[in-house]
Design a protein around this motif. Structure first.
Motif, PDB file in Angstrom:
ATOM      1  N   ALA A 454      51.910  34.115  28.134  1.00  0.00           N
ATOM      2  CA  ALA A 454      52.570  35.385  27.825  1.00  0.00           C
ATOM      3  C   ALA A 454      51.871  36.089  26.658  1.00  0.00           C
ATOM      4  O   ALA A 454      51.651  37.307  26.696  1.00  0.00           O
ATOM      5  N   GLU A 455      51.489  35.296  25.656  1.00  0.00           N
ATOM      6  CA  GLU A 455      50.776  35.874  24.509  1.00  0.00           C
ATOM      7  C   GLU A 455      49.495  36.556  24.946  1.00  0.00           C
ATOM      8  O   GLU A 455      49.080  37.557  24.368  1.00  0.00           O
ATOM      9  N   ARG A 456      48.871  35.989  25.968  1.00  0.00           N
ATOM     10  CA  ARG A 456      47.594  36.558  26.426  1.00  0.00           C
ATOM     11  C   ARG A 456      47.792  37.527  27.581  1.00  0.00           C
ATOM     12  O   ARG A 456      46.830  37.903  28.259  1.00  0.00           O
ATOM     13  N   GLY A 457      49.010  37.884  27.842  1.00  0.00           N
ATOM     14  CA  GLY A 457      49.297  38.875  28.871  1.00  0.00           C
ATOM     15  C   GLY A 457      49.073  38.377  30.286  1.00  0.00           C
ATOM     16  O   GLY A 457      48.862  39.169  31.201  1.00  0.00           O
ATOM     17  N   LEU A 458      49.112  37.040  30.453  1.00  0.00           N
ATOM     18  CA  LEU A 458      48.901  36.475  31.791  1.00  0.00           C
ATOM     19  C   LEU A 458      50.229  36.011  32.379  1.00  0.00           C
ATOM     20  O   LEU A 458      51.088  35.502  31.665  1.00  0.00           O
ATOM     21  N   SER A 459      50.374  36.173  33.703  1.00  0.00           N
ATOM     22  CA  SER A 459      51.534  35.591  34.361  1.00  0.00           C
ATOM     23  C   SER A 459      51.102  35.048  35.713  1.00  0.00           C
ATOM     24  O   SER A 459      49.949  35.195  36.109  1.00  0.00           O
ATOM     25  N   GLU A 460      52.033  34.446  36.409  1.00  0.00           N
ATOM     26  CA  GLU A 460      51.714  33.881  37.721  1.00  0.00           C
ATOM     27  C   GLU A 460      51.806  34.927  38.823  1.00  0.00           C
ATOM     28  O   GLU A 460      51.557  34.616  39.988  1.00  0.00           O
ATOM     29  N   ASP A 461      52.188  36.154  38.479  1.00  0.00           N
ATOM     30  CA  ASP A 461      52.338  37.196  39.497  1.00  0.00           C
ATOM     31  C   ASP A 461      51.035  37.399  40.257  1.00  0.00           C
ATOM     32  O   ASP A 461      49.977  37.535  39.663  1.00  0.00           O
ATOM     33  N   GLY A 462      51.151  37.412  41.573  1.00  0.00           N
ATOM     34  CA  GLY A 462      49.979  37.631  42.407  1.00  0.00           C
ATOM     35  C   GLY A 462      49.069  36.418  42.511  1.00  0.00           C
ATOM     36  O   GLY A 462      47.900  36.545  42.877  1.00  0.00           O
ATOM     37  N   ALA A 463      49.595  35.261  42.200  1.00  0.00           N
ATOM     38  CA  ALA A 463      48.772  34.051  42.246  1.00  0.00           C
ATOM     39  C   ALA A 463      48.294  33.773  43.666  1.00  0.00           C
ATOM     40  O   ALA A 463      49.040  33.955  44.630  1.00  0.00           O
ATOM     41  N   ASP A 464      47.060  33.328  43.777  1.00  0.00           N
ATOM     42  CA  ASP A 464      46.522  32.901  45.068  1.00  0.00           C
ATOM     43  C   ASP A 464      46.282  31.398  45.014  1.00  0.00           C
ATOM     44  O   ASP A 464      45.304  30.933  44.438  1.00  0.00           O
ATOM     45  N   VAL A 465      47.203  30.664  45.621  1.00  0.00           N
ATOM     46  CA  VAL A 465      47.150  29.206  45.497  1.00  0.00           C
ATOM     47  C   VAL A 465      45.958  28.600  46.238  1.00  0.00           C
ATOM     48  O   VAL A 465      45.650  27.423  46.045  1.00  0.00           O
ATOM     49  N   ALA A 466      45.292  29.392  47.057  1.00  0.00           N
ATOM     50  CA  ALA A 466      44.101  28.874  47.736  1.00  0.00           C
ATOM     51  C   ALA A 466      43.002  28.528  46.737  1.00  0.00           C
ATOM     52  O   ALA A 466      42.065  27.804  47.048  1.00  0.00           O
ATOM     53  N   LEU A 467      43.128  29.054  45.526  1.00  0.00           N
ATOM     54  CA  LEU A 467      42.130  28.745  44.488  1.00  0.00           C
ATOM     55  C   LEU A 467      42.321  27.347  43.903  1.00  0.00           C
ATOM     56  O   LEU A 467      41.501  26.889  43.121  1.00  0.00           O
ATOM     57  N   LEU A 468      43.426  26.704  44.253  1.00  0.00           N
ATOM     58  CA  LEU A 468      43.697  25.361  43.717  1.00  0.00           C
ATOM     59  C   LEU A 468      42.971  24.335  44.570  1.00  0.00           C
ATOM     60  O   LEU A 468      43.543  23.734  45.474  1.00  0.00           O
ATOM     61  N   THR A 469      41.679  24.165  44.298  1.00  0.00           N
ATOM     62  CA  THR A 469      40.849  23.309  45.158  1.00  0.00           C
ATOM     63  C   THR A 469      40.474  21.985  44.518  1.00  0.00           C
ATOM     64  O   THR A 469      39.863  21.140  45.161  1.00  0.00           O
ATOM     65  N   ALA A 470      40.805  21.799  43.252  1.00  0.00           N
ATOM     66  CA  ALA A 470      40.450  20.542  42.593  1.00  0.00           C
ATOM     67  C   ALA A 470      41.249  19.396  43.203  1.00  0.00           C
ATOM     68  O   ALA A 470      42.430  19.559  43.512  1.00  0.00           O
TER      69      ALA A 470
END
Length: 556
Positions: A454-470
């Motif tokens: 939140a401090e860095r202005g980031l949220s999970e909105d619009g997340a693309d879970v396909a990027l979770l490849t690890a």
RNA sequence: GGCCCCGUAGCUCAGUGGAUAGAGCAGCAGCCUUCGAAGCUGUUGGUCGCGAGUUCGAGUCUCGCCGGGGUCGCCA
């Protein structure tokens, strides 16, 4: 409402076996075989595995590897499964598809407080009775164990859609209550300067003095000069009120337990309902008169010995009242099921109750979870506990020392079948390393991550879970997917400790992931996806801690 | 004596027929100028009480034995 991955895989196995049976002309045993799906210990063997081919080898009189291959070749294609492999001597190993696994992150995060819930027990009314400690003294550690066990079982049943009533049965009649009255009367006299001797069969413990003092505070000296017998009769109900309404209810609240009903045994004693129920048992031919007493013919119902229901002096036994209470719960009060959570010292009573439930034809709607004793250690020595002698550790003191969360965790972490040793010194000194904190810390860390985001202005909105490849990310999601499966096991086995073990496992996996994978990083898209993953972990941890009745703090 | 529960790493305990038996604590060696080090990584540590049996396969099921706890009352 979440479909279990395990069930999905099991259904696929079932379909594959049935098709293979039809194609290859396998005998009927193939269709009758139970499909059991498990998580292989070695991740190299995939995510799910079944030994069904090994089980079928003998009835089909075919080599297990050939059966496994036949099942593999007919395993239904789906987006859930990436591969199906055969391993010697005949396992069929299934690997989940990475893309499907990643998508579950969205599903879990969106489910929130609905994650893991089910409606499978919908419409069922279940009463869970637990603790029900003798109301002749404060609650101590030995009878505390049933509290968290019964409470978590209730939570899980309600989570599965059942209408649960949490009930505390107060044994407020019988000779123990008379003794309590006498004991309080003697202490009351002592408070007014009389020299008294405490007889061997009275309660000598300090708390009796507390009760007498309380009565003097409330009502002064108006009982002075009365006969001991009359004082005892007057004080017994007052003492019960103090113990039950002030002490036991307070201790239950401290443990985080909120009962729906505090049922008084005295409501039943001498009632018309009691007589009618005994008459019904008699009409069923389950009773007989012997030596002036009324006996349940337990031996005819498969027990070793008969049991007295009504004494020769006309007073019902504890068992006699309790069996009427059980019938009332299941018949008049309309519970579909009654689950008693009782200590090991009630084993004999549970056998008698089983006979009584058989006599009523209610055996299939009643069950008892028996937990083993809690032994108390002081400086490494085993202490005997006796309410009569006043040797016991007050549950209130324990909770005050270690806190509700740690106390609950202690009672929930191991199987009810196992005897527990409680060492207060050890519990206090180790409380900062307590596993409960390990799990809570994972939850607090997640809150902190969202704070940073939140401090860095980031949220999970619009997340693309396909990027979770690890690989570690897929493993973490698979751990989340196990939550509904664990609930399934808890329900089937009445084994709430599995939930604690799962919480520990999940927290450990998250701590590991956290070290190696920066969530809030330089790549905004990846950060969003990881925040969504962390959200799903948070959701699951909250569900687990919530069911355990342990707080999920954002800060520690 | 009958019945019930337990015996797994130094300690506390997971593991209800599956593949190389796991975790926490304790011990040892490391990791904080970047999202909380109440954390992480590595490592030491096991005749799963003993002995038979069933099984393709036993810590898990059966039987016997040893050890610990509970229970078998006209107590609750």
């Amino acid at each position: 409402m979440t479909a279990l991955a395990r069930d999905t895989i099991a259904s696929a196995f079932r379909a594959a076996v049935d098709v293979a049976a039809a194609d290859l002309g396998w005998p009927a045993e193939a269709r009758a075989v139970a499909i059991e799906v498990e998580h292989p210990a070695d991740p190299g063997h995939g995510d799910y595995a079944s030994a069904v081919a090994l089980r079928l080898a003998k009835p089909l009189r075919r080599p297990p590897l050939a059966i496994a291959e036949a099942i593999r070749d007919r395993f239904p294609a789906s987006e859930t499964v990436a591969s199906v492999e055969v391993a010697k001597p005949g396992f069929v190993n299934v690997r989940l598809a990475d893309a499907w696994v990643a998508r579950q992150v969205d599903t879990i995060a969106a489910a929130g407080e609905g994650y893991g819930r089910s409606t499978r027990l919908e419409g069922q009314r279940i009463q869970v009775e637990y603790i029900s400690a003798n109301p002749t003294g404060p609650m101590h550690v030995a009878n505390a164990r049933g509290g968290p066990i019964g409470d978590v079982l209730s939570n899980v049943l309600a989570f599965m859609g059942a209408r649960v009533t949490r009930e505390y049965y107060v044994n407020d009649t019988g000779s123990q209550v008379d003794q309590l009255g006498v004991s309080v009367a003697l202490r009351y006299r002592e408070l007014f300067g009389e020299k008294v001797e405490i007889p061997a069969d009275a309660y000598p413990a300090e708390y009796v003095i507390d009760i007498a003092t309380r009565i003097r505070e409330l009502e002064g000296d108006r009982y002075v000069g009365m006969a001991l017998e009359d004082q005892a009769k007057a004080f017994a109900p007052k003492a019960l009120d103090i113990i039950v309404n002030e002490w036991h209810k307070g201790t239950a609240r401290k443990l985080g337990i909120d009962y729906d009903v505090w049922y008084r045994e005295s409501e039943l004693v001498g009632s018309e309902y009691f007589r009618a129920t005994i008459d019904e048992l008699r009409a069923r031919g389950a009773l007989e008169e012997r030596d002036g007493a009324v006996w349940l013919r337990s031996r005819e119902l498969g027990e070793d010995i008969d049991s007295v229901v009504i004494r020769s002096n006309g007073v019902p036994t504890y068992f006699g009242v309790d069996l009427v209470y059980h019938r009332q719960c299941l018949v008049e009060r309309g519970f579909d099921r009654k689950i008693d959570v009782w200590g090991a010292n009630t084993y004999g009573h549970s056998l008698r109750m089983r006979a009584a439930m058989k006599a009523f034809g209610l055996l299939d709607r009643w069950e008892v979870v028996i937990y083993q004793y809690v032994r108390f250690l002081h400086e490494g020595e085993i202490l005997g506990m006796s309410k009569r002698r006043g040797q016991f550790i007050l549950l209130d003191d324990v909770i005050d020392r270690v806190g509700r969360d740690v106390a609950r965790w202690f009672f929930l972490q191991s199987s009810p079948d196992r005897m527990l040793d409680f060492d207060l010194e050890l519990a206090v000194t180790q409380s900062s390393e307590n596993p409960a904190y390990y799990v809570q810390y994972a939850h607090a860390r997640i809150a902190s991550i969202f704070g940073t985001a939140a401090e860095r202005g980031l949220s999970e909105d619009g997340a693309d879970v396909a990027l979770l490849t690890a690989p570690a990310e897929a493993d973490l999601v698979k751990a989340l997917l196990r939550f509904p499966e664990v609930l399934d096991d808890v329900l089937a086995r009445r084994a709430s400790h599995l939930l604690a073990a799962y919480a520990l496992d999940l927290a450990g996996r998250f701590h590991s992931y956290y070290r190696d994978h920066r969530v809030v990083g330089d790549d905004p898209a990846l950060s969003r996806a990881r925040l969504r993953l962390v959200r799903a972990v948070q959701v699951t941890l909250r569900q687990v801690l919530g069911l355990l009745g342990i707080s999920a703090p954002d800060h520690m």
